[in-house]
Design a protein around this motif. Structure first.
Motif, PDB file in Angstrom:
ATOM      1  N   ALA A 193      25.411 -35.641 -18.472  1.00 36.94           N
ATOM      2  CA  ALA A 193      26.480 -35.464 -17.088  1.00 36.94           C
ATOM      3  C   ALA A 193      25.529 -34.129 -16.892  1.00 36.94           C
ATOM      4  O   ALA A 193      26.049 -33.757 -15.768  1.00 36.94           O
ATOM      5  CB  ALA A 193      27.451 -34.844 -18.081  1.00 36.94           C
ATOM      6  N   HIS A 194      24.774 -33.611 -16.970  1.00 33.19           N
ATOM      7  CA  HIS A 194      24.320 -32.381 -16.900  1.00 33.19           C
ATOM      8  C   HIS A 194      23.312 -33.094 -15.689  1.00 33.19           C
ATOM      9  O   HIS A 194      23.179 -32.419 -15.093  1.00 33.19           O
ATOM     10  CB  HIS A 194      24.162 -31.474 -17.850  1.00 33.19           C
ATOM     11  N   HIS A 195      22.587 -33.847 -16.261  1.00 30.32           N
ATOM     12  CA  HIS A 195      21.608 -34.179 -14.973  1.00 30.32           C
ATOM     13  C   HIS A 195      22.258 -34.543 -13.795  1.00 30.32           C
ATOM     14  O   HIS A 195      21.999 -34.022 -12.968  1.00 30.32           O
ATOM     15  CB  HIS A 195      20.579 -34.821 -15.810  1.00 30.32           C
ATOM     16  N   ALA A 196      23.383 -35.351 -14.256  1.00 29.39           N
ATOM     17  CA  ALA A 196      24.437 -36.050 -13.064  1.00 29.39           C
ATOM     18  C   ALA A 196      25.089 -34.659 -12.240  1.00 29.39           C
ATOM     19  O   ALA A 196      25.049 -34.666 -10.821  1.00 29.39           O
ATOM     20  CB  ALA A 196      25.114 -36.801 -13.634  1.00 29.39           C
ATOM     21  N   LYS A 197      25.376 -33.263 -13.188  1.00 28.67           N
ATOM     22  CA  LYS A 197      25.977 -32.363 -12.266  1.00 28.67           C
ATOM     23  C   LYS A 197      24.920 -31.943 -11.465  1.00 28.67           C
ATOM     24  O   LYS A 197      25.146 -31.961 -10.364  1.00 28.67           O
ATOM     25  CB  LYS A 197      26.209 -32.107 -13.150  1.00 28.67           C
ATOM     26  N   LEU A 198      23.612 -32.059 -11.852  1.00 25.20           N
ATOM     27  CA  LEU A 198      22.423 -31.459 -10.765  1.00 25.20           C
ATOM     28  C   LEU A 198      22.358 -32.291  -9.621  1.00 25.20           C
ATOM     29  O   LEU A 198      22.196 -31.450  -8.679  1.00 25.20           O
ATOM     30  CB  LEU A 198      21.184 -30.847 -11.553  1.00 25.20           C
ATOM     31  N   TRP A 199      21.926 -33.341  -9.593  1.00 27.44           N
ATOM     32  CA  TRP A 199      22.079 -33.915  -8.133  1.00 27.44           C
ATOM     33  C   TRP A 199      24.145 -33.998  -7.356  1.00 27.44           C
ATOM     34  O   TRP A 199      23.123 -33.849  -6.290  1.00 27.44           O
ATOM     35  CB  TRP A 199      21.792 -35.019  -8.678  1.00 27.44           C
ATOM     36  N   ASP A 200      24.722 -33.858  -8.397  1.00 31.24           N
ATOM     37  CA  ASP A 200      26.138 -33.600  -7.285  1.00 31.24           C
ATOM     38  C   ASP A 200      26.239 -32.377  -6.093  1.00 31.24           C
ATOM     39  O   ASP A 200      26.678 -32.311  -5.454  1.00 31.24           O
ATOM     40  CB  ASP A 200      26.830 -34.321  -8.721  1.00 31.24           C
ATOM     41  N   MET A 201      25.688 -31.158  -7.664  1.00 33.83           N
ATOM     42  CA  MET A 201      25.683 -30.567  -6.765  1.00 33.83           C
ATOM     43  C   MET A 201      24.492 -29.823  -5.776  1.00 33.83           C
ATOM     44  O   MET A 201      24.909 -29.457  -4.404  1.00 33.83           O
ATOM     45  CB  MET A 201      25.083 -29.093  -7.233  1.00 33.83           C
ATOM     46  N   THR A 202      23.346 -30.641  -6.179  1.00 35.58           N
ATOM     47  CA  THR A 202      22.341 -30.577  -4.576  1.00 35.58           C
ATOM     48  C   THR A 202      22.887 -31.433  -3.842  1.00 35.58           C
ATOM     49  O   THR A 202      22.223 -30.582  -2.074  1.00 35.58           O
ATOM     50  CB  THR A 202      21.207 -31.234  -5.508  1.00 35.58           C
ATOM     51  N   GLY A 203      23.808 -32.933  -3.851  1.00 34.71           N
ATOM     52  CA  GLY A 203      24.230 -33.244  -2.601  1.00 34.71           C
ATOM     53  C   GLY A 203      25.099 -32.652  -1.823  1.00 34.71           C
ATOM     54  O   GLY A 203      25.293 -32.638  -0.381  1.00 34.71           O
ATOM     55  N   ALA A 204      25.698 -32.126  -2.928  1.00 30.67           N
ATOM     56  CA  ALA A 204      26.918 -31.228  -1.746  1.00 30.67           C
ATOM     57  C   ALA A 204      26.401 -30.053  -1.055  1.00 30.67           C
ATOM     58  O   ALA A 204      26.464 -29.944  -0.112  1.00 30.67           O
ATOM     59  CB  ALA A 204      28.532 -30.695  -2.901  1.00 30.67           C
ATOM     60  N   ARG A 205      25.525 -29.386  -1.349  1.00 28.95           N
ATOM     61  CA  ARG A 205      25.183 -28.045  -0.660  1.00 28.95           C
ATOM     62  C   ARG A 205      24.206 -28.788   0.571  1.00 28.95           C
ATOM     63  O   ARG A 205      24.750 -27.775   1.454  1.00 28.95           O
ATOM     64  CB  ARG A 205      23.590 -27.476  -2.378  1.00 28.95           C
ATOM     65  N   LEU A 206      23.532 -29.726   0.651  1.00 28.02           N
ATOM     66  CA  LEU A 206      22.305 -30.369   1.346  1.00 28.02           C
ATOM     67  C   LEU A 206      23.602 -30.904   3.155  1.00 28.02           C
ATOM     68  O   LEU A 206      23.110 -30.756   3.608  1.00 28.02           O
ATOM     69  CB  LEU A 206      21.741 -31.450   1.253  1.00 28.02           C
ATOM     70  N   LYS A 207      24.406 -30.861   2.645  1.00 28.03           N
ATOM     71  CA  LYS A 207      25.949 -31.300   3.223  1.00 28.03           C
ATOM     72  C   LYS A 207      25.908 -30.656   4.887  1.00 28.03           C
ATOM     73  O   LYS A 207      25.439 -30.750   5.885  1.00 28.03           O
ATOM     74  CB  LYS A 207      27.027 -31.945   2.901  1.00 28.03           C
ATOM     75  N   SER A 208      25.742 -29.041   4.501  1.00 29.76           N
ATOM     76  CA  SER A 208      26.066 -28.395   5.327  1.00 29.76           C
ATOM     77  C   SER A 208      24.796 -27.253   6.578  1.00 29.76           C
ATOM     78  O   SER A 208      24.674 -27.468   7.492  1.00 29.76           O
ATOM     79  CB  SER A 208      26.156 -26.966   4.952  1.00 29.76           C
ATOM     80  N   GLU A 209      23.596 -28.257   5.772  1.00 36.71           N
ATOM     81  CA  GLU A 209      22.025 -27.908   6.323  1.00 36.71           C
ATOM     82  C   GLU A 209      21.703 -29.556   7.267  1.00 36.71           C
ATOM     83  O   GLU A 209      20.074 -29.570   7.995  1.00 36.71           O
ATOM     84  CB  GLU A 209      21.187 -28.766   4.917  1.00 36.71           C
ATOM     85  N   VAL A 210      22.940 -30.821   6.960  1.00 35.99           N
ATOM     86  CA  VAL A 210      22.362 -31.511   7.708  1.00 35.99           C
ATOM     87  C   VAL A 210      23.128 -32.120   8.711  1.00 35.99           C
ATOM     88  O   VAL A 210      23.558 -31.759   8.840  1.00 35.99           O
ATOM     89  CB  VAL A 210      22.264 -33.341   7.144  1.00 35.99           C
ATOM     90  N   PRO A 211      22.595 -32.005  10.069  1.00 33.50           N
ATOM     91  CA  PRO A 211      22.647 -32.448  11.553  1.00 33.50           C
ATOM     92  C   PRO A 211      24.014 -33.216  11.575  1.00 33.50           C
ATOM     93  O   PRO A 211      24.876 -32.721  12.099  1.00 33.50           O
ATOM     94  CB  PRO A 211      21.190 -32.177  12.510  1.00 33.50           C
ATOM     95  N   THR A 212      23.893 -34.365  11.066  1.00 36.61           N
ATOM     96  CA  THR A 212      24.843 -35.752  12.059  1.00 36.61           C
ATOM     97  C   THR A 212      25.295 -36.170  10.630  1.00 36.61           C
ATOM     98  O   THR A 212      24.512 -35.900   9.353  1.00 36.61           O
ATOM     99  CB  THR A 212      24.773 -36.327  13.147  1.00 36.61           C
ATOM    100  N   GLU A 213      26.122 -36.231   9.847  1.00 33.55           N
ATOM    101  CA  GLU A 213      26.659 -37.682   9.129  1.00 33.55           C
ATOM    102  C   GLU A 213      25.413 -38.460   8.771  1.00 33.55           C
ATOM    103  O   GLU A 213      25.989 -38.506   7.231  1.00 33.55           O
ATOM    104  CB  GLU A 213      28.645 -38.156   9.578  1.00 33.55           C
ATOM    105  N   GLU A 214      25.910 -39.184   9.883  1.00 35.66           N
ATOM    106  CA  GLU A 214      24.443 -40.600   9.974  1.00 35.66           C
ATOM    107  C   GLU A 214      23.283 -39.715   8.626  1.00 35.66           C
ATOM    108  O   GLU A 214      22.530 -40.327   7.504  1.00 35.66           O
ATOM    109  CB  GLU A 214      23.664 -41.111  10.587  1.00 35.66           C
ATOM    110  N   ALA A 215      22.885 -39.014   9.167  1.00 41.07           N
ATOM    111  CA  ALA A 215      21.472 -38.115   8.710  1.00 41.07           C
ATOM    112  C   ALA A 215      21.836 -37.642   7.302  1.00 41.07           C
ATOM    113  O   ALA A 215      21.295 -37.951   5.910  1.00 41.07           O
ATOM    114  CB  ALA A 215      20.905 -36.923   9.081  1.00 41.07           C
ATOM    115  N   TYR A 216      23.373 -37.406   6.470  1.00 42.35           N
ATOM    116  CA  TYR A 216      23.854 -37.108   5.334  1.00 42.35           C
ATOM    117  C   TYR A 216      23.468 -37.830   4.005  1.00 42.35           C
ATOM    118  O   TYR A 216      23.657 -37.879   3.159  1.00 42.35           O
ATOM    119  CB  TYR A 216      25.051 -36.119   6.019  1.00 42.35           C
TER     120      TYR A 216
END
Length: 204
Positions: A61-84
Motif C-alpha cells: 500500500a505504501h508503494h501504491a500511495k506514492l504513485w497515487d500521490m504523484t498522479g494527483a499532484r501532476l494533474k495541475s501541471e498538465v495542460p489538458t485532460e487528454e494529456a493528463y
C-alpha cells in the motif's frame, strides 16, 4: 598483446536497462531485496566517505500511495485532460510494479562538509550527487542480475512535500529520484550509442 581483462562488469551493465513494463511477479522476498540494496549503498563510494545517500523502500500500500500521490499532484501541471490521462497511464505503469526505492541526499552532511572543508565547499553538492548515481547504477545492475526490472524517475521537487509528509522523512533528506522495480513484463527498447571517438580520448 593478450587481452586478459575480466569484463564481467561490462556484461552485468549490459543487462541493466530501463524496464517500463513492470509487474508484481517477483520471486524474491522484500526483506532480501531491501538488504541487497542496503548492502550496495553501504559499499558504494562517496566523497570524503561522507555516506550521503539515503533511501526509503516502499512495498504494498505504501508503494501504491506514492504513485497515487504523484498522479494527483501532476494533474495541475498538465495542460489538458487528454494529456493528463496519458500522464496517468504512465504513472499507473509505475504503480503496477512490485515496489519503489526513494533516493535522497542528506543535505545536513553536505552542509557540514562544506563548512569543514572550505577549500572544496563548492564541490560537495556535486560529489553527493555522484554518490547517488553510483549507488543507483549498482542497485539497478544487481536487480537486473536477479531478474528484477527497474527504471529511474525524477518527479522531485513536485512531490517533495507530499513524500515528506507521508513517509515522515527528516527535513535534511532531499528527494532526488524514484526507482520503481518489479517483474519484467516487457522488453526494453533498443539502446543507441554515440560513436566512441566522440566520447573518449586516450593519451599513451
Amino acid at each position: 598483446m593478450v587481452n586478459n581483462l575480466n569484463d564481467q562488469v561490462v556484461t552485468a551493465l549490459q543487462q541493466r536497462r530501463s524496464i517500463y513494463q513492470l509487474g508484481k511477479n517477483v520471486r524474491q522476498d522484500p526483506a532480501d531485496i531491501v538488504k541487497l540494496a542496503e548492502d550496495i549503498i553501504m559499499e558504494s563510494p562517496t566523497a570524503f566517505n561522507g555516506q550521503t545517500v539515503r533511501a526509503i523502500f516502499l512495498f504494498g500500500a505504501h508503494h501504491a500511495k506514492l504513485w497515487d500521490m504523484t498522479g494527483a499532484r501532476l494533474k495541475s501541471e498538465v495542460p489538458t485532460e487528454e494529456a493528463y490521462q496519458r500522464t496517468l497511464a504512465k504513472i499507473n505503469g509505475f504503480k503496477a510494479a512490485f515496489g519503489t526505492i526513494l533516493f535522497f541526499r542528506d543535505q545536513a552532511i553536505v552542509t557540514q562538509m562544506e563548512n569543514d572543508f572550505a577549500l572544496y565547499a563548492d564541490n560537495f553538492h556535486d560529489w553527493a550527487e555522484q554518490g547517488l548515481g553510483g549507488a543507483q547504477q549498482a542497485i539497478w545492475t544487481a536487480f537486473a542480475q536477479n531478474g528484477i526490472g527497474a527504471n529511474l524517475q525524477h518527479y522531485n521537487p513536485l512531490i517533495d512535500e507530499l513524500v515528506q509528509q507521508e513517509f515522515k522523512t527528516p527535513v535534511n533528506w532531499i528527494l532526488r529520484a524514484q526507482m520503481p522495480f518489479g517483474s519484467i513484463e516487457g522488453d526494453a527498447g533498443e539502446k543507441d550509442y554515440l560513436p566512441r571517438e566522440d566520447r573518449f580520448k586516450t593519451f599513451n
